[in-house]
Each structure stands twice: as C-alpha cells, then as structure tokens.
Design a protein around this motif. Structure first.
Motif, mmCIF file in Angstrom:
data_model
loop_
_atom_site.group_PDB
_atom_site.id
_atom_site.type_symbol
_atom_site.label_atom_id
_atom_site.label_comp_id
_atom_site.label_asym_id
_atom_site.label_seq_id
_atom_site.Cartn_x
_atom_site.Cartn_y
_atom_site.Cartn_z
ATOM 1 N N ILE A 1 0.835 -1.206 0.000
ATOM 2 C CA ILE A 1 0.000 0.000 0.000
ATOM 3 C C ILE A 1 0.868 1.254 0.000
ATOM 4 C CG2 ILE A 1 -1.611 1.359 1.394
ATOM 5 C CD1 ILE A 1 -2.847 -1.316 2.297
ATOM 6 N N GLU A 2 1.892 1.285 0.859
ATOM 7 C CA GLU A 2 2.747 2.464 0.936
ATOM 8 C C GLU A 2 3.502 2.688 -0.361
ATOM 9 O OE1 GLU A 2 5.157 2.936 4.333
ATOM 10 O OE2 GLU A 2 3.489 2.812 5.749
ATOM 11 N N CYS B 1 1.132 4.175 -2.932
ATOM 12 C CA CYS B 1 0.800 5.562 -2.595
ATOM 13 C C CYS B 1 1.974 6.517 -2.816
ATOM 14 C CB CYS B 1 0.343 5.657 -1.139
ATOM 15 S SG CYS B 1 -1.253 4.890 -0.813
ATOM 16 N N LEU C 1 -6.124 -6.690 -1.887
ATOM 17 C CA LEU C 1 -6.294 -5.269 -1.567
ATOM 18 C C LEU C 1 -7.266 -4.596 -2.533
ATOM 19 C CD1 LEU C 1 -2.567 -4.467 -0.727
ATOM 20 C CD2 LEU C 1 -4.485 -4.496 0.891
ATOM 21 N N LEU D 1 -8.909 -1.077 -1.129
ATOM 22 C CA LEU D 1 -7.760 -0.271 -0.734
ATOM 23 C C LEU D 1 -6.886 0.088 -1.935
ATOM 24 C CD1 LEU D 1 -6.731 -1.981 2.621
ATOM 25 C CD2 LEU D 1 -8.122 0.064 2.264
ATOM 26 N N PRO E 1 -4.079 4.005 -5.656
ATOM 27 C CA PRO E 1 -4.832 3.925 -4.402
ATOM 28 C C PRO E 1 -6.334 3.862 -4.660
ATOM 29 C CG PRO E 1 -3.110 5.581 -4.250
ATOM 30 C CD PRO E 1 -3.168 5.152 -5.687
ATOM 31 N N THR F 1 -11.540 3.537 -1.035
ATOM 32 C CA THR F 1 -11.610 3.226 0.397
ATOM 33 C C THR F 1 -10.360 3.708 1.121
ATOM 34 O OG1 THR F 1 -12.966 1.280 -0.028
ATOM 35 C CG2 THR F 1 -11.856 1.375 2.095
ATOM 36 N N LEU F 2 -9.204 3.487 0.521
ATOM 37 C CA LEU F 2 -7.944 3.927 1.125
ATOM 38 C C LEU F 2 -7.898 5.450 1.227
ATOM 39 C CD1 LEU F 2 -5.126 3.189 2.173
ATOM 40 C CD2 LEU F 2 -4.304 3.296 -0.183
ATOM 41 N N GLY G 1 -7.672 7.732 4.596
ATOM 42 C CA GLY G 1 -6.618 8.730 4.751
ATOM 43 C C GLY G 1 -7.166 10.091 5.133
#
Length: 238
Positions: free
Chosen positions: A13-14, A17, A46, A51, A62, A65-66, A70
């Motif tokens: 995820i990171e 992003c 994911l 996400l 992204p 939902t993510l 945030g």
C-alpha cells in the motif's frame, strides 16, 4: 509485527501511494524485493476490499476506500492539526512549499503547497544537486535513494555524491540547508512525533529579498511552534 502478511500488505500500500503514476505489479516486486506471486496475491486481495484499484490488468493506484480512510485519519491527526496553520502561514509569506515526513518507521507523509496545481509533482521537484523526493517517504530512506537513482539514472557523479551525502544526514536527523541555482531552496529540520523521527522540509523558489539566514531563522520559529503544539498533546519528543 505479529503478522508478516499484514506487514507485506502495508508495504504494498505504501509503495503504491508513494509513486506518482499507476504502478505495475512487476515494478512493485522490484521496489519491495518480494516474489511476484506474493505481490500479485496481495494486490488482488487489496483490490477486492477497495484499498487499491486497478487501472488496467497490471497497474494499480490507491483505491477510494484507502483515500477515504486517509482523509478521516488526517482530520483526526494531532500532527496535521499542529502543523497546518504555522506551515501554511509561512508558505504564504515566503512563497516556499513544505512537506513533513517520517523515517525509520516511515509511517506518514503530508505535503503543504502554496500552489495547489499539483502538490505531488511539486514534491518531486529536482533542485540542482538534490532531488526532493519526499513523496516516497513511506519507504525506508535507503529505498528512496534507490528510487532516486532509478528515476534519474543519468545523474552526474558529483550530484549523486551530494545526494547520497544529504540522505545520510537526514538519517542522522541533522538539519539540511541548500540553495541551488535559480534560488531553489531545500531546508529540512528534525522533530519527533509520537516517538518517530521526522523532518519538516521547506522547498521551492525562494524570494529574492530573503537570505539563507533569514529563512532559517523564520523556519526555526515555525518548528518551535510545532514542537510546542505536539508537546501539549503528548505527541512530542520524550
């Protein structure tokens, strides 16, 4: 961490992003050093829970939902509420942009931009010998260095040496001050948020009537206000 799978999912995820374009699964495997089947499986899961989102068969951005999570977290964060006003005030006064990022645990990043056109691209500004690649702060500092070299493979040796040296200084929480040709500024100052070493960086095109000393003094006052605010809510340096 109790769950290595959860840690890997967080790393995926990171990474997604931190990159300013739809990222291919193969590129993620290279960045994260994970096997392709593992990354592919994590990405599928994911995407299923919203996400991450697929832009085509192999590229990811992204997910809604993510982004919603945030925004909610940002509104509740003592870090952002403490930073926003003094940083925005200074940005309006100086014409510089700002960014805050955590390292060692690399768990957050936020950009403040006086010019709202595209703050992510602003954060990737190449300022002479130093690439202000703050948008990759969710990764370890060493990973950021790798991204710099991959993104700018033709960087002259002299600039690469300076870039490596300045990353090393950031890791040791020292203050960085740099004025590149064309009055492009990069000044980073350390602080601690909830036990995580962080830096507040101001960067961009400086005003003609401002010296390094004047900017540094004003930025120090901004950081002092931030530290006081974090101490007040129990999130400052121990």
């Amino acid at each position: 961490m109790k769950s290595s799978l959860l840690a890997k999912a967080g790393a995926v995820i990171e990474a997604v992003c931190s990159i300013d374009h739809p990222v291919a699964i193969k590129e993620l495997t290279s960045i994260l050093g994970m096997p392709l089947p593992t990354v592919s499986r994590l990405c599928s899961d994911l995407v299923e829970i919203g996400l991450l989102e697929k832009t085509d068969y192999h590229h990811l951005i992204p997910g809604i939902t993510l982004i919603r999570f945030g925004h909610q977290a940002q509104d509740l964060s003592p870090l952002i509420s403490t930073l926003r006003q003094p940083v925005n005030d200074f940005a309006a006064l100086s014409g510089l942009n700002a960014a805050v990022y955590g390292f060692d645990r690399g768990s957050f990043f936020h950009i403040y931009s006086r010019h709202a056109a595209n703050p992510v691209q602003d954060a990737l500004r190449y300022t002479g010998a130093f690439l202000v690649l703050l948008a990759a702060s969710g990764l370890a500092v060493e990973k950021v260095q790798d991204i710099v070299l991959k993104k700018y493979p033709d960087m002259p040796v002299t600039e690469r040496v300076i870039c490596d040296r300045e990353f090393s200084v950031v890791q040791k929480q020292k203050t960085l001050t740099r004025v590149a040709p064309g009055r492009k500024w990069m000044i980073s100052m350390p602080f601690v948020y909830d036990g995580i070493p962080c830096s507040l960086s101001f960067y961009g095109q400086g005003r003609e009537d401002r010296t390094v000393e004047a900017e540094f003094f004003e930025m120090s006052k901004v950081l002092s206000r931030i530290r006081t605010g974090l101490d007040r809510v129990g999130k400052g340096e121990d």
